[in-house]
Design a protein around this motif. Structure first.
Motif, short mmCIF file in Angstrom:
data_model
loop_
_atom_site.label_atom_id
_atom_site.label_comp_id
_atom_site.label_asym_id
_atom_site.label_seq_id
_atom_site.Cartn_x
_atom_site.Cartn_y
_atom_site.Cartn_z
N HIS A 1 7.20 -0.42 -5.35
CA HIS A 1 8.02 -1.42 -6.04
C HIS A 1 7.78 -1.35 -7.55
O HIS A 1 8.74 -1.33 -8.33
CB HIS A 1 7.66 -2.82 -5.50
N GLU A 2 6.52 -1.29 -7.95
CA GLU A 2 6.20 -1.25 -9.38
C GLU A 2 6.63 0.08 -10.00
O GLU A 2 7.08 0.12 -11.15
CB GLU A 2 4.72 -1.53 -9.62
N PHE A 3 6.51 1.17 -9.26
CA PHE A 3 7.00 2.44 -9.78
C PHE A 3 8.52 2.42 -9.93
O PHE A 3 9.06 3.03 -10.85
CB PHE A 3 6.56 3.62 -8.90
N ARG A 4 9.21 1.71 -9.05
CA ARG A 4 10.66 1.60 -9.23
C ARG A 4 10.97 0.89 -10.54
O ARG A 4 11.88 1.29 -11.27
CB ARG A 4 11.29 0.87 -8.04
N HIS A 5 10.21 -0.17 -10.86
CA HIS A 5 10.38 -0.83 -12.16
C HIS A 5 10.19 0.19 -13.28
O HIS A 5 10.97 0.23 -14.24
CB HIS A 5 9.38 -1.97 -12.35
#
Length: 123
Positions: free
Chosen positions: A92-96
């Motif tokens: 999720h944070e890598f998608r950000h």
């Protein structure tokens, strides 16, 4: 319960499986913080932040994973479940991060909608 050391080890293992391109311009890397972080719009302390992506003028781009938040939510869960949730949070944070590099904000919009839903349920 998973120890902070085991949490860090699992995060490193998950990160090692991700494509190298994900880490482009993530100069601060992925950091584990032992603290719990309560969302500023939480009712009481029930809504915690598991992970955050940061873009900072001085410190660059980095991801923080909050062990204390995972502990609050998943204290009695199995190690397998912790790993699944940690994997989900990291991705999720890598998608950000990747959307930020591309000038996109789709996930920010999705997160804002989820927060608005939470707030409407709490009224």
């Amino acid at each position: 319960m998973i120890s902070f050391e085991k949490f860090c080890e699992m995060a490193e293992e998950i990160n090692a499986q991700l494509p190298e391109a994900f880490f482009r311009e993530l100069n601060g890397g992925v950091q584990a913080d032992p603290k719990r972080k309560v969302h500023p719009k939480s009712v009481g302390d029930e809504l915690v932040i598991l992970g955050e992506y940061h873009r900072d003028y001085y410190f660059g781009r980095y991801i923080v994973l909050y062990y204390g938040s995972f502990l609050q939510v998943y204290a009695n869960a199995t190690e397998t479940f912790w790993r699944e949730q940690l994997d989900h949070t990291i991705r999720h944070e890598f998608r950000h991060h990747l959307e930020s590099l591309a000038g996109e904000k789709d996930l920010e919009v999705e997160d804002a909608i989820r927060l608005a839903q939470y707030q409407s349920w709490r009224i």
